[in-house]
Write an enzyme that holds these catalytic residues in place. Structure first.
Site, PDB file in Angstrom:
ATOM      1  N   GLY A 171       2.427   4.483  13.407  1.00 33.20           N
ATOM      2  CA  GLY A 171       3.217   3.284  13.706  1.00 33.20           C
ATOM      3  C   GLY A 171       2.861   2.663  15.047  1.00 33.20           C
ATOM      4  N   GLY A 188       6.618   5.404   8.416  1.00 25.29           N
ATOM      5  CA  GLY A 188       5.744   6.565   8.450  1.00 25.29           C
ATOM      6  C   GLY A 188       5.829   7.260   9.796  1.00 25.29           C
ATOM      7  N   SER A 189       4.747   7.886  10.179  1.00 26.83           N
ATOM      8  CA  SER A 189       4.791   8.722  11.383  1.00 26.83           C
ATOM      9  C   SER A 189       4.676   7.867  12.650  1.00 26.83           C
ATOM     10  CB  SER A 189       3.650   9.738  11.343  1.00 26.83           C
ATOM     11  OG  SER A 189       2.426   9.052  11.367  1.00 26.83           O
ATOM     12  N   ASN A 190       5.091   8.475  13.732  1.00 24.55           N
ATOM     13  CA  ASN A 190       5.103   7.790  15.014  1.00 24.55           C
ATOM     14  C   ASN A 190       3.702   7.396  15.480  1.00 24.55           C
ATOM     15  OD1 ASN A 190       5.737   7.560  18.053  1.00 24.55           O
ATOM     16  ND2 ASN A 190       7.714   7.652  16.994  1.00 24.55           N
ATOM     17  N   GLU A 210       9.583   1.786  11.018  1.00 30.97           N
ATOM     18  CA  GLU A 210      10.604   2.825  10.838  1.00 30.97           C
ATOM     19  C   GLU A 210       9.868   4.157  10.880  1.00 30.97           C
ATOM     20  OE1 GLU A 210      13.687   2.442  10.959  1.00 30.97           O
ATOM     21  OE2 GLU A 210      13.806   0.284  10.670  1.00 30.97           O
ATOM     22  N   CYS A 254      13.346  11.579   6.936  1.00 29.46           N
ATOM     23  CA  CYS A 254      13.356  11.101   8.324  1.00 29.46           C
ATOM     24  C   CYS A 254      14.728  11.337   8.947  1.00 29.46           C
ATOM     25  CB  CYS A 254      12.982   9.639   8.379  1.00 29.46           C
ATOM     26  SG  CYS A 254      13.954   8.645   7.257  1.00 29.46           S
ATOM     27  N   LYS A 287       0.851  -1.193   0.000  1.00 30.61           N
ATOM     28  CA  LYS A 287       0.000   0.000   0.000  1.00 30.61           C
ATOM     29  C   LYS A 287       0.882   1.238   0.000  1.00 30.61           C
ATOM     30  CE  LYS A 287      -1.692   3.025   2.684  1.00 30.61           C
ATOM     31  NZ  LYS A 287      -1.819   4.139   1.730  1.00 30.61           N
ATOM     32  N   GLU A 302       9.459  16.418  15.916  1.00 29.66           N
ATOM     33  CA  GLU A 302       9.742  16.366  14.476  1.00 29.66           C
ATOM     34  C   GLU A 302       8.881  17.399  13.749  1.00 29.66           C
ATOM     35  OE1 GLU A 302       8.458  12.948  12.063  1.00 29.66           O
ATOM     36  OE2 GLU A 302      10.534  12.772  11.390  1.00 29.66           O
TER      37      GLU A 302
HETATM   38  P1  NAP Z   1       1.926   8.514   7.875  1.00 27.78           P
HETATM   39  O1  NAP Z   1       0.851   9.531   7.825  1.00 27.78           O
HETATM   40  O2  NAP Z   1       2.066   7.690   9.093  1.00 27.78           O
HETATM   41  O3  NAP Z   1       1.662   7.566   6.593  1.00 27.78           O
HETATM   42  C1  NAP Z   1       2.526   6.521   6.245  1.00 27.78           C
HETATM   43  C2  NAP Z   1       1.730   5.438   5.544  1.00 27.78           C
HETATM   44  O4  NAP Z   1       0.820   4.847   6.474  1.00 27.78           O
HETATM   45  C3  NAP Z   1       0.879   5.960   4.394  1.00 27.78           C
HETATM   46  O5  NAP Z   1       0.878   5.015   3.358  1.00 27.78           O
HETATM   47  C4  NAP Z   1      -0.493   6.083   5.027  1.00 27.78           C
HETATM   48  O6  NAP Z   1      -1.543   6.030   4.098  1.00 27.78           O
HETATM   49  C5  NAP Z   1      -0.485   4.869   5.934  1.00 27.78           C
HETATM   50  N1  NAP Z   1      -1.464   4.901   7.028  1.00 27.78           N
HETATM   51  C6  NAP Z   1      -2.058   5.981   7.591  1.00 27.78           C
HETATM   52  N2  NAP Z   1      -2.930   5.597   8.557  1.00 27.78           N
HETATM   53  C7  NAP Z   1      -2.890   4.239   8.606  1.00 27.78           C
HETATM   54  C8  NAP Z   1      -3.557   3.268   9.397  1.00 27.78           C
HETATM   55  N3  NAP Z   1      -4.451   3.592  10.336  1.00 27.78           N
HETATM   56  N4  NAP Z   1      -3.288   1.965   9.184  1.00 27.78           N
HETATM   57  C9  NAP Z   1      -2.380   1.596   8.254  1.00 27.78           C
HETATM   58  N5  NAP Z   1      -1.714   2.485   7.456  1.00 27.78           N
HETATM   59  C10 NAP Z   1      -1.957   3.796   7.645  1.00 27.78           C
HETATM   60  O7  NAP Z   1       3.335   9.159   7.590  1.00 27.78           O
HETATM   61  P2  NAP Z   1       3.734  10.223   6.463  1.00 27.78           P
HETATM   62  O8  NAP Z   1       3.318  11.559   6.909  1.00 27.78           O
HETATM   63  O9  NAP Z   1       3.265   9.733   5.138  1.00 27.78           O
HETATM   64  O10 NAP Z   1       5.329  10.110   6.459  1.00 27.78           O
HETATM   65  C11 NAP Z   1       6.159  10.956   7.167  1.00 27.78           C
HETATM   66  C12 NAP Z   1       6.717  10.262   8.387  1.00 27.78           C
HETATM   67  O11 NAP Z   1       7.459   9.115   7.981  1.00 27.78           O
HETATM   68  C13 NAP Z   1       7.689  11.112   9.173  1.00 27.78           C
HETATM   69  O12 NAP Z   1       7.433  10.996  10.557  1.00 27.78           O
HETATM   70  C14 NAP Z   1       9.048  10.509   8.826  1.00 27.78           C
HETATM   71  O13 NAP Z   1      10.041  10.724   9.793  1.00 27.78           O
HETATM   72  C15 NAP Z   1       8.696   9.075   8.666  1.00 27.78           C
HETATM   73  N6  NAP Z   1       9.717   8.370   7.867  1.00 27.78           N
HETATM   74  C16 NAP Z   1      10.547   7.490   8.511  1.00 27.78           C
HETATM   75  C17 NAP Z   1      11.540   6.827   7.818  1.00 27.78           C
HETATM   76  C18 NAP Z   1      12.443   5.844   8.517  1.00 27.78           C
HETATM   77  O14 NAP Z   1      12.970   4.956   7.849  1.00 27.78           O
HETATM   78  N7  NAP Z   1      12.662   5.953   9.816  1.00 27.78           N
HETATM   79  C19 NAP Z   1      11.694   7.064   6.445  1.00 27.78           C
HETATM   80  C20 NAP Z   1      10.839   7.972   5.825  1.00 27.78           C
HETATM   81  C21 NAP Z   1       9.834   8.613   6.551  1.00 27.78           C
HETATM   82  P3  NAP Z   1      -2.207   7.347   3.419  1.00 27.78           P
HETATM   83  O15 NAP Z   1      -1.288   8.487   3.677  1.00 27.78           O
HETATM   84  O16 NAP Z   1      -2.309   6.999   1.994  1.00 27.78           O
HETATM   85  O17 NAP Z   1      -3.545   7.513   4.063  1.00 27.78           O
END
Ligand code: NAP
Length: 498
Positions: free
Chosen positions: A236, A231-233, A253, A287, A178, A388
């Site tokens: 996750g 994705g976000s904390n 991650e 990130c 996804k 962050e």
């Molecule tokens: P996010 O809002 O958590 O989204 C990440 C993914 O999770 C998206 O595909 C999102 O889908 C999906 N998602 C959202 N709600 C969900 C749920 N209830 N169940 C299952 N999946 C769900 O994060 P983001 O804003 O896209 O990404 C930015 C974050 O990622 C930052 O905090 C960054 O630090 C972190 N990041 C970490 C790393 C690492 O390796 N440590 C690398 C890159 C980014 P939709 O958005 O399509 O709804």
């Protein structure tokens, strides 16, 4: 330009080797200019069910294909990505906004991962060990888990997917992927490459849709045995607790609050260059982006002068224009979050010395742009130094000693990346030992991980797993211990014999 690069105006799910349309879609917007690039499916949980059924069937056969043959598909994928690198990079810039130079770098990471994981097809090492009893053989081996789910963010739409799907596929699993709804084009392109490279139907399935629908369904699906999430904390943590209830393996991650330490003996020109690249590259939406500089008070003023001079030189705009060094912010919500933290920083008493505002004049008004920002005289406990922000916002925190610098670096809830600029060899070794992050750089900024090393972090950044490196295989394999007794009699381990 999107029309000439993309054949279709509407993307489809990729399930069991078929391109499947949905009724509902949402628009994919280029963050640089507000134009709609393509429409992406908004699937419901039913599409996940269909994909899992296909994946279960395909995985049974895929697991029986010898791993070196599975690896040949990855080699082909790597070669095709190499041939299409420029096209992929341009599409990536359009959907995500990062400047073309960085988009090429991200595609290159995927290519590197394909070749690296193809090599694993001839390794996937287990152990042979001596057995306790005579005429007995023992070994351990990696086995595929079955159907695995990967959920990826918008900020690295292709690299992160390759870190997860390539080890999963070479190890004999089938994948349900996804992608983030904001950046679906790289998933379409990668699925097409896999199809043309000859991956059997059903081994890779792409299901587009919101996290709350498709992602949630994957997390709760009984037949998806692993969730690998970046994705976000907040998201996750929620996924981890849901997976915990089902005893489902989950790899997380998440965020970072990464710092660059600059000591009094550092090469300040080099440090400034490294900081600018780590803090403002990808508009701070990495990130691993640097959002804190922990600087020795004796060199603080000189470093600040250099940073201000470098910030002046940064050219901002559409990443497809190669003269631009900083691209847009992904969307309006991202921009608003950054603005909120500027206000917080001012109220907390940090001194704003550069940027701090949305760029709205002329062409900027069509996209989402934020001026590269520098706060100085921040203290370690301020929210801008703890949370962050995910934008081009950097805070300078002065310290009096090396020991204090390490303490400040470690005094946040995240533990992804850290860096130190120093010319003192003793400090180099002490720092790499004491910095509590999954990644440490010396005399370089906080970004620039290489795919054959483990990628991930300590504390609130993750849950102990790693993407990329050989360690990625641990997420997508189960260990099996095998004992073969060729003594012809019943030998009982650990039981005393007379
Ligand atoms: P996010 O809002 O958590 O989204 C990440 C993914 O999770 C998206 O595909 C999102 O889908 C999906 N998602 C959202 N709600 C969900 C749920 N209830 N169940 C299952 N999946 C769900 O994060 P983001 O804003 O896209 O990404 C930015 C974050 O990622 C930052 O905090 C960054 O630090 C972190 N990041 C970490 C790393 C690492 O390796 N440590 C690398 C890159 C980014 P939709 O958005 O399509 O709804």
């Amino acid at each position: 330009m999107a029309e000439t690069l993309l054949e279709a105006k509407k993307l489809n799910n990729f399930i069991d080797g078929n391109w499947v349309a949905t009724n509902e879609t949402s628009d994919v917007i280029n963050p640089a200019n507000g134009e709609t690039i393509v429409h992406v499916p908004l699937s419901d949980g039913g599409a996940v069910d269909t994909a899992v059924e296909a994946a279960k069937k395909a995985q049974k056969e895929w697991a029986k294909v010898p791993a070196p043959q599975r690896a040949e598909v990855l080699l082909e994928v790597g070669n095709m990505m190499k041939e299409r690198k420029e096209r992929l990079a341009q599409l990536l810039t359009m959907e995500n906004g990062k400047v073309l130079e960085e988009a090429r770098g991200e595609v290159q990471e995927g290519i590197d991962m394909a070749f690296y994981m193809a090599g694993e097809g001839r390794r996937l090492f287990g152990h042979t060990t001596p057995a306790e009893l005579p005429n007995k053989f023992s070994m351990s081996q990696r086995c595929p888990v079955g159907v695995v789910g990967i959920i990826t963010p918008w900020n690295f739409p292709i690299a992160i997917a390759t870190w997860k799907s390539f080890p999963a596929i070479v190890a004999g699993n089938a994948v349900i992927w996804k992608p983030a709804t904001e950046t679906p084009i790289m998933a379409h392109e990668l699925a097409k490459i896999f199809e043309e490279a000859g991956l059997p139907k059903g081994v890779l399935n792409v299901v587009y849709g919101k996290g709350s629908a498709v992602g949630d369904k994957m997390v709760h699906h009984d037949d998806i045995r692993v969730i690998s999430f970046t994705g976000s904390n907040d998201t996750g943590r929620n996924i981890a607790s849901e997976c915990g209830k089902q005893l489902k393996k989950v790899s997380l991650e998440m965020g970072g609050k990464n710092a660059v330490i600059v000591m009094d003996d550092a090469d300040l020109d080099l440090a400034a260059e490294g900081i600018i690249w780590s803090a403002y590259g990808t508009s701070g939406q990495r990130c691993t982006a640097a959002s804190r500089v922990i600087v020795h008070e004796d060199v603080k003023e000189r470093l600040e002068e250099r940073l201000l001079a470098e910030i002046e030189k940064l050219t901002i705009g559409d990443g497809l224009n190669e003269t631009n060094k900083v691209g847009p912010i992904i969307n309006k919500a991202g921009l608003e979050k950054i603005q909120k933290y500027i206000q917080i920083g001012k109220e907390e008493g940090a001194k704003l010395v550069a940027g701090g505002y949305v760029l709205e004049d002329g062409d900027f008004a069509k996209g989402h742009y934020f001026a590269p920002t520098l706060f100085t005289d921040a203290t370690p406990d301020m929210r801008i130094a703890q949370e962050e922000i995910f934008g081009p916002v950097l805070s300078l925190i002065p310290v009096k000693s090396f020991e204090e610098a390490i303490e400040v670096n470690n005094g946040v809830s995240y533990g992804l990346s850290s860096s130190i600029f120093t010319t003192d060899a003793n400090r180099v070794f002490q720092a790499q030992r004491d910095l509590d992050t999954g990644i440490v750089y010396v005399n370089a900024g906080t970004t620039g991980a290489e795919i054959h090393l483990p990628f991930g972090g300590t504390k609130g950044t993750g849950n102990g797993h790693r993407d990329s490196g050989v360690q990625a295989l641990d997420v997508f394999t189960e260990w099996k211990a095998v004992y073969i007794d060729y003594s012809g009699k019943l030998q009982r381990a650990q039981i005393d014999t007379e």
